[in-house]
Design a protein around this motif. Structure first.
Motif, mmCIF file in Angstrom:
data_model
loop_
_atom_site.group_PDB
_atom_site.id
_atom_site.type_symbol
_atom_site.label_atom_id
_atom_site.label_comp_id
_atom_site.label_asym_id
_atom_site.label_seq_id
_atom_site.Cartn_x
_atom_site.Cartn_y
_atom_site.Cartn_z
ATOM 1 N N PRO A 109 146.485 25.845 105.256
ATOM 2 C CA PRO A 109 147.666 27.034 105.397
ATOM 3 C C PRO A 109 148.905 26.374 105.114
ATOM 4 O O PRO A 109 149.317 25.516 105.297
ATOM 5 N N LEU A 110 149.750 27.491 104.475
ATOM 6 C CA LEU A 110 150.819 27.117 104.016
ATOM 7 C C LEU A 110 151.804 27.699 105.124
ATOM 8 O O LEU A 110 151.797 28.669 105.666
ATOM 9 N N SER A 111 153.116 27.139 104.991
ATOM 10 C CA SER A 111 154.114 27.651 105.942
ATOM 11 C C SER A 111 155.460 27.483 105.148
ATOM 12 O O SER A 111 155.948 26.441 105.121
ATOM 13 N N GLY A 112 155.903 28.613 104.517
ATOM 14 C CA GLY A 112 157.220 28.391 103.673
ATOM 15 C C GLY A 112 156.832 29.038 102.452
ATOM 16 O O GLY A 112 156.150 29.725 101.995
ATOM 17 N N PRO A 113 158.023 28.861 101.399
ATOM 18 C CA PRO A 113 158.243 29.534 100.327
ATOM 19 C C PRO A 113 157.071 28.807 99.209
ATOM 20 O O PRO A 113 156.965 27.646 99.494
ATOM 21 N N CYS A 114 156.796 29.596 98.373
ATOM 22 C CA CYS A 114 155.968 29.296 97.030
ATOM 23 C C CYS A 114 156.628 29.214 95.844
ATOM 24 O O CYS A 114 157.032 30.306 95.849
ATOM 25 N N VAL A 115 156.692 28.359 95.228
ATOM 26 C CA VAL A 115 157.191 28.462 93.642
ATOM 27 C C VAL A 115 156.042 28.610 92.907
ATOM 28 O O VAL A 115 155.207 27.744 92.807
ATOM 29 N N MET A 116 156.164 29.653 92.079
ATOM 30 C CA MET A 116 155.115 30.067 91.136
ATOM 31 C C MET A 116 155.370 29.982 89.764
ATOM 32 O O MET A 116 156.459 30.661 89.446
ATOM 33 N N PHE A 117 155.018 28.886 88.745
ATOM 34 C CA PHE A 117 155.420 29.131 87.411
ATOM 35 C C PHE A 117 154.332 29.616 86.520
ATOM 36 O O PHE A 117 153.315 29.544 86.706
ATOM 37 N N ASP A 118 154.635 30.745 86.241
ATOM 38 C CA ASP A 118 153.772 31.772 85.787
ATOM 39 C C ASP A 118 154.531 32.651 84.234
ATOM 40 O O ASP A 118 155.655 32.575 84.168
ATOM 41 N N GLU A 142 154.697 38.602 85.920
ATOM 42 C CA GLU A 142 154.823 38.544 87.340
ATOM 43 C C GLU A 142 153.914 39.407 87.965
ATOM 44 O O GLU A 142 153.731 39.741 89.277
ATOM 45 N N SER A 143 152.799 39.627 87.328
ATOM 46 C CA SER A 143 151.662 40.494 87.767
ATOM 47 C C SER A 143 150.931 39.727 88.998
ATOM 48 O O SER A 143 150.248 40.765 89.526
ATOM 49 N N ARG A 144 150.689 38.639 88.977
ATOM 50 C CA ARG A 144 150.162 37.706 89.738
ATOM 51 C C ARG A 144 150.878 37.477 91.172
ATOM 52 O O ARG A 144 150.680 37.020 92.138
ATOM 53 N N PHE A 145 152.167 37.882 91.119
ATOM 54 C CA PHE A 145 152.999 37.851 92.168
ATOM 55 C C PHE A 145 152.658 38.398 93.603
ATOM 56 O O PHE A 145 152.577 37.747 94.567
ATOM 57 N N PRO A 146 152.079 39.694 93.535
ATOM 58 C CA PRO A 146 151.595 40.032 95.051
ATOM 59 C C PRO A 146 150.202 39.516 95.542
ATOM 60 O O PRO A 146 150.273 39.212 96.738
ATOM 61 N N GLY A 147 149.761 38.875 94.692
ATOM 62 C CA GLY A 147 148.468 37.898 95.114
ATOM 63 C C GLY A 147 149.017 36.569 95.869
ATOM 64 O O GLY A 147 148.225 36.416 96.690
ATOM 65 N N VAL A 148 149.905 36.291 95.452
ATOM 66 C CA VAL A 148 150.372 34.799 95.924
ATOM 67 C C VAL A 148 151.236 35.068 97.153
ATOM 68 O O VAL A 148 151.094 34.823 98.192
ATOM 69 N N GLU A 149 152.039 36.366 97.297
ATOM 70 C CA GLU A 149 152.904 36.994 98.309
ATOM 71 C C GLU A 149 152.088 37.232 99.457
ATOM 72 O O GLU A 149 152.266 37.036 100.850
ATOM 73 N N ASN A 150 150.812 37.578 99.332
ATOM 74 C CA ASN A 150 149.774 38.145 100.456
ATOM 75 C C ASN A 150 148.929 36.981 101.054
ATOM 76 O O ASN A 150 148.252 37.000 101.676
ATOM 77 N N SER A 197 154.735 24.988 98.752
ATOM 78 C CA SER A 197 153.712 24.724 97.720
ATOM 79 C C SER A 197 154.472 25.164 96.386
ATOM 80 O O SER A 197 155.384 25.858 96.067
ATOM 81 N N VAL A 198 153.715 24.613 95.281
ATOM 82 C CA VAL A 198 154.116 24.838 94.068
ATOM 83 C C VAL A 198 152.856 25.423 93.195
ATOM 84 O O VAL A 198 151.801 24.462 93.368
ATOM 85 N N ILE A 199 152.746 26.217 92.345
ATOM 86 C CA ILE A 199 151.475 26.740 91.703
ATOM 87 C C ILE A 199 151.891 26.770 90.240
ATOM 88 O O ILE A 199 152.879 27.496 89.887
ATOM 89 N N ASN A 200 151.402 26.450 89.335
ATOM 90 C CA ASN A 200 151.498 26.127 87.924
ATOM 91 C C ASN A 200 150.419 27.118 87.147
ATOM 92 O O ASN A 200 149.235 26.601 86.920
ATOM 93 N N LEU A 201 150.642 28.334 86.829
ATOM 94 C CA LEU A 201 149.881 29.180 86.093
ATOM 95 C C LEU A 201 150.283 29.451 84.603
ATOM 96 O O LEU A 201 149.568 30.005 84.153
ATOM 97 N N TRP A 202 151.204 28.596 84.243
ATOM 98 C CA TRP A 202 151.512 28.607 82.734
ATOM 99 C C TRP A 202 150.359 28.614 81.919
ATOM 100 O O TRP A 202 150.113 29.134 80.960
#
Length: 125
Positions: free
Chosen positions: A13-22, A25-33, A83-88
């Motif tokens: 489980p995460l607790s806090g902000p996520c930095v998403m390298f993408d 921005e179409s995948r933004f809602p998936g991470v936001e949820n 968390s950090v997610i690299n989707l590049w």
């Protein structure tokens, strides 16, 4: 574009902000949820480091200094990523079992730069 099933990820489980390298921005809602994610910071490729607004940035993937500027800017906003997610690497569809191309430039090098930038932000013990 491949579908990334965020709900099927087996993560703590995460607790806090996520930095998403993408690249989009179409995948933004998936991470936001994802449960526990309080805020999503989207980082796209660009020519130079730029802060577009509070939650959107651009970095030049080849410039290690841009990653450092990103995490300095986040620290100035009192944002400590959980968390950090690299989707590049997943910009284009990839066949199962194949690595995205160019793997080093989009996947490995950014992870090195991100790790280095985060470590520079840690206080000395």
């Amino acid at each position: 574009m491949p579908s990334v099933g965020f709900r099927s990820l087996s993560i703590q489980p995460l607790s806090g902000p996520c930095v998403m390298f993408d690249t989009t921005e179409s995948r933004f809602p998936g991470v936001e949820n994802i449960e526990g994610v309080s805020r999503v910071i989207v980082v796209k490729r660009g020519e130079n480091f730029q802060q577009l607004d509070e939650t959107r940035f651009e970095v030049n993937p080849a410039r290690i200094g841009d990653y450092e500027k990103l995490f300095v800017a986040l620290k100035a906003q009192a944002v400590q990523p959980a968390s950090v997610i690299n989707l590049w690497p997943f910009e284009e569809p990839v066949n199962r079992g194949e690595f995205p191309k160019p793997w080093f430039a989009d996947a490995l090098y950014p992870v090195f730069c991100i790790s280095r930038a985060i470590l520079k932000q840690k206080p000395s013990a």
